[in-house]
Design an enzyme around this catalytic site. Structure first.
Site, mmCIF file in Angstrom:
data_model
loop_
_atom_site.group_PDB
_atom_site.id
_atom_site.type_symbol
_atom_site.label_atom_id
_atom_site.label_comp_id
_atom_site.label_asym_id
_atom_site.label_seq_id
_atom_site.Cartn_x
_atom_site.Cartn_y
_atom_site.Cartn_z
ATOM 1 N N LYS A 9 2.741 2.493 6.050
ATOM 2 C CA LYS A 9 2.150 1.422 6.854
ATOM 3 C C LYS A 9 3.219 0.463 7.386
ATOM 4 O O LYS A 9 4.367 0.469 6.912
ATOM 5 C CB LYS A 9 1.115 0.676 6.001
ATOM 6 C CG LYS A 9 -0.105 1.539 5.621
ATOM 7 C CD LYS A 9 -1.135 0.700 4.875
ATOM 8 C CE LYS A 9 -2.387 1.491 4.566
ATOM 9 N NZ LYS A 9 -3.434 0.626 3.948
ATOM 10 N N TYR A 49 -9.958 4.322 10.669
ATOM 11 C CA TYR A 49 -10.657 3.463 9.716
ATOM 12 C C TYR A 49 -12.129 3.287 10.090
ATOM 13 O O TYR A 49 -12.689 2.222 9.852
ATOM 14 C CB TYR A 49 -9.955 2.109 9.623
ATOM 15 C CG TYR A 49 -8.700 2.129 8.752
ATOM 16 C CD1 TYR A 49 -8.748 2.570 7.421
ATOM 17 C CD2 TYR A 49 -7.474 1.683 9.242
ATOM 18 C CE1 TYR A 49 -7.606 2.584 6.625
ATOM 19 C CE2 TYR A 49 -6.332 1.691 8.446
ATOM 20 C CZ TYR A 49 -6.417 2.139 7.129
ATOM 21 O OH TYR A 49 -5.296 2.145 6.323
ATOM 22 N N TYR A 57 -12.856 -7.603 6.413
ATOM 23 C CA TYR A 57 -11.403 -7.507 6.574
ATOM 24 C C TYR A 57 -10.984 -6.617 7.741
ATOM 25 O O TYR A 57 -9.798 -6.444 7.992
ATOM 26 C CB TYR A 57 -10.780 -6.967 5.273
ATOM 27 C CG TYR A 57 -11.363 -5.650 4.816
ATOM 28 C CD1 TYR A 57 -10.928 -4.439 5.337
ATOM 29 C CD2 TYR A 57 -12.396 -5.621 3.871
ATOM 30 C CE1 TYR A 57 -11.477 -3.236 4.933
ATOM 31 C CE2 TYR A 57 -12.961 -4.418 3.459
ATOM 32 C CZ TYR A 57 -12.497 -3.235 4.001
ATOM 33 O OH TYR A 57 -13.054 -2.046 3.611
ATOM 34 N N ARG A 85 -3.015 10.243 -4.260
ATOM 35 C CA ARG A 85 -3.776 9.011 -4.500
ATOM 36 C C ARG A 85 -3.303 8.342 -5.799
ATOM 37 O O ARG A 85 -3.160 7.129 -5.870
ATOM 38 C CB ARG A 85 -5.280 9.316 -4.608
ATOM 39 C CG ARG A 85 -5.939 9.750 -3.319
ATOM 40 C CD ARG A 85 -6.231 8.624 -2.371
ATOM 41 N NE ARG A 85 -7.181 7.670 -2.869
ATOM 42 C CZ ARG A 85 -7.684 6.690 -2.109
ATOM 43 N NH1 ARG A 85 -7.321 6.556 -0.837
ATOM 44 N NH2 ARG A 85 -8.527 5.828 -2.613
ATOM 45 N N THR A 91 -5.537 0.247 -4.566
ATOM 46 C CA THR A 91 -5.458 -0.414 -3.258
ATOM 47 C C THR A 91 -4.732 -1.756 -3.355
ATOM 48 O O THR A 91 -3.883 -2.072 -2.516
ATOM 49 C CB THR A 91 -6.891 -0.640 -2.713
ATOM 50 O OG1 THR A 91 -7.587 0.607 -2.749
ATOM 51 C CG2 THR A 91 -6.856 -1.181 -1.296
ATOM 52 N N ARG A 102 2.504 1.779 -4.723
ATOM 53 C CA ARG A 102 1.996 0.461 -4.327
ATOM 54 C C ARG A 102 2.486 -0.634 -5.277
ATOM 55 O O ARG A 102 2.769 -1.756 -4.844
ATOM 56 C CB ARG A 102 0.471 0.485 -4.227
ATOM 57 C CG ARG A 102 0.016 1.120 -2.904
ATOM 58 C CD ARG A 102 -1.459 1.371 -2.883
ATOM 59 N NE ARG A 102 -1.974 1.626 -1.535
ATOM 60 C CZ ARG A 102 -3.183 2.123 -1.287
ATOM 61 N NH1 ARG A 102 -3.986 2.418 -2.291
ATOM 62 N NH2 ARG A 102 -3.587 2.321 -0.045
ATOM 63 N N ASN A 112 -0.356 -2.840 1.955
ATOM 64 C CA ASN A 112 -0.147 -2.094 0.709
ATOM 65 C C ASN A 112 0.634 -0.791 0.891
ATOM 66 O O ASN A 112 0.421 0.179 0.172
ATOM 67 C CB ASN A 112 -1.481 -1.884 -0.008
ATOM 68 C CG ASN A 112 -2.500 -1.173 0.851
ATOM 69 O OD1 ASN A 112 -2.199 -0.763 1.962
ATOM 70 N ND2 ASN A 112 -3.691 -1.011 0.330
ATOM 71 N N HIS A 115 -1.058 4.807 2.984
ATOM 72 C CA HIS A 115 -2.423 5.326 3.029
ATOM 73 C C HIS A 115 -2.391 6.773 2.576
ATOM 74 O O HIS A 115 -1.424 7.487 2.873
ATOM 75 C CB HIS A 115 -2.978 5.286 4.464
ATOM 76 C CG HIS A 115 -4.221 6.113 4.623
ATOM 77 N ND1 HIS A 115 -5.478 5.634 4.349
ATOM 78 C CD2 HIS A 115 -4.388 7.429 4.975
ATOM 79 C CE1 HIS A 115 -6.359 6.606 4.532
ATOM 80 N NE2 HIS A 115 -5.731 7.702 4.916
ATOM 81 N N GLU A 126 -8.742 13.251 8.905
ATOM 82 C CA GLU A 126 -7.627 12.348 9.199
ATOM 83 C C GLU A 126 -6.389 13.100 9.702
ATOM 84 O O GLU A 126 -5.694 12.615 10.601
ATOM 85 C CB GLU A 126 -7.270 11.545 7.936
ATOM 86 C CG GLU A 126 -8.381 10.576 7.538
ATOM 87 C CD GLU A 126 -8.132 9.898 6.194
ATOM 88 O OE1 GLU A 126 -7.096 10.167 5.553
ATOM 89 O OE2 GLU A 126 -8.996 9.094 5.794
HETATM 90 O O1 CDP Z 1 -6.401 2.576 1.169
HETATM 91 P P1 CDP Z 1 -7.445 2.767 0.102
HETATM 92 O O2 CDP Z 1 -8.243 4.040 0.244
HETATM 93 O O3 CDP Z 1 -6.863 2.586 -1.266
HETATM 94 O O4 CDP Z 1 -8.474 1.529 0.232
HETATM 95 P P2 CDP Z 1 -9.798 1.338 1.107
HETATM 96 O O5 CDP Z 1 -10.779 0.588 0.260
HETATM 97 O O6 CDP Z 1 -10.241 2.629 1.712
HETATM 98 O O7 CDP Z 1 -9.325 0.354 2.278
HETATM 99 C C1 CDP Z 1 -8.534 0.813 3.328
HETATM 100 C C2 CDP Z 1 -7.470 -0.227 3.609
HETATM 101 O O8 CDP Z 1 -8.085 -1.414 4.092
HETATM 102 C C3 CDP Z 1 -6.680 -0.678 2.378
HETATM 103 O O9 CDP Z 1 -5.633 0.211 2.037
HETATM 104 C C4 CDP Z 1 -6.162 -2.036 2.833
HETATM 105 O O10 CDP Z 1 -5.012 -1.906 3.675
HETATM 106 C C5 CDP Z 1 -7.329 -2.541 3.681
HETATM 107 N N1 CDP Z 1 -8.218 -3.450 2.943
HETATM 108 C C6 CDP Z 1 -8.108 -4.815 3.168
HETATM 109 O O11 CDP Z 1 -7.291 -5.240 3.984
HETATM 110 N N2 CDP Z 1 -8.928 -5.689 2.489
HETATM 111 C C7 CDP Z 1 -9.834 -5.231 1.607
HETATM 112 N N3 CDP Z 1 -10.623 -6.098 0.968
HETATM 113 C C8 CDP Z 1 -9.957 -3.861 1.376
HETATM 114 C C9 CDP Z 1 -9.142 -2.981 2.048
HETATM 115 MG MG MG Z 2 -9.690 4.618 1.667
#
Ligand code: CDP
Ligand code: MG
Length: 145
Positions: A9, A49, A57, A85, A91, A102, A112, A115, A126
């Site tokens: 990222k 996304y 967010y 993962r 996350t 991370r 973070n 992805h 994806e």
């Molecule tokens: O990336 P991951 O699958 O771990 O998390 P996700 O819940 O699918 O969310 C995707 C991305 O959205 C995260 O990696 C963060 O960059 C962002 N995010 C955020 O900015 N604020 C949140 N409360 C949750 C996610």
């Molecule tokens: Mg995700």
């Protein structure tokens, strides 16, 4: 062999962590079968996304993801989706386990560092947002090993 989409990222890219992060994946023995440097635009971010559209967010996430270049890559290996993962960690880096990418490189729960696809279905979807079939060099690897 299973494949997954990984993104380095904008936060990690601009801090010059890309090489260290790629090294972590290579150390696990995963094969890089596709890779490119690109800058996401809002349209690409909304496709990648799509399940997050409407979340509180979402706009900040898109602003972040379009703020600087990213590296997109496809990693291949046995059980690579779950293993990447786990290696990436939770996350929010405050909750991420020691030794995860991370924990080491993420600034916070939005910025973070990485992805990775979360299921076979997500990976198939994806990967094809970022790469076409001719850019995925999976079949051409065996001869080199
Ligand atoms: O990336 P991951 O699958 O771990 O998390 P996700 O819940 O699918 O969310 C995707 C991305 O959205 C995260 O990696 C963060 O960059 C962002 N995010 C955020 O900015 N604020 C949140 N409360 C949750 C996610
Ligand atoms: Mg995700």
């Amino acid at each position: 062999m299973e494949k997954t989409l990984v993104l380095i990222k904008p936060d990690a890219f601009t801090k010059h962590y890309s090489g260290d992060i790629i090294k972590r994946y290579e150390a696990e023995g995963f094969r890089i079968v596709a890779m490119k440097l690109l800058k996401m635009d809002e349209r690409l971010a909304s496709i990648h996304y799509e399940e997050h559209i409407g979340r509180p967010y979402y706009n900040d996430l898109v602003g972040f993801m379009t703020s600087a270049p990213i590296i997109a890559m496809v990693l291949e290996g046995e059980d690579v989706i779950a293993k990447v993962r786990k290696l990436n960690g939770k996350t929010n880096p405050a909750e991420a386990e020691e030794g995860t990418i991370r924990k080491q490189f993420a600034a916070n729960g939005r910025r973070n560092a990485v992805h990775a696809s979360d299921s076979v279905e997500s990976a198939n979807r994806e990967i094809h947002i970022f790469f076409n079939e001719t850019e995925i060099l999976d079949g051409q690897y065996e001869a080199m090993e």
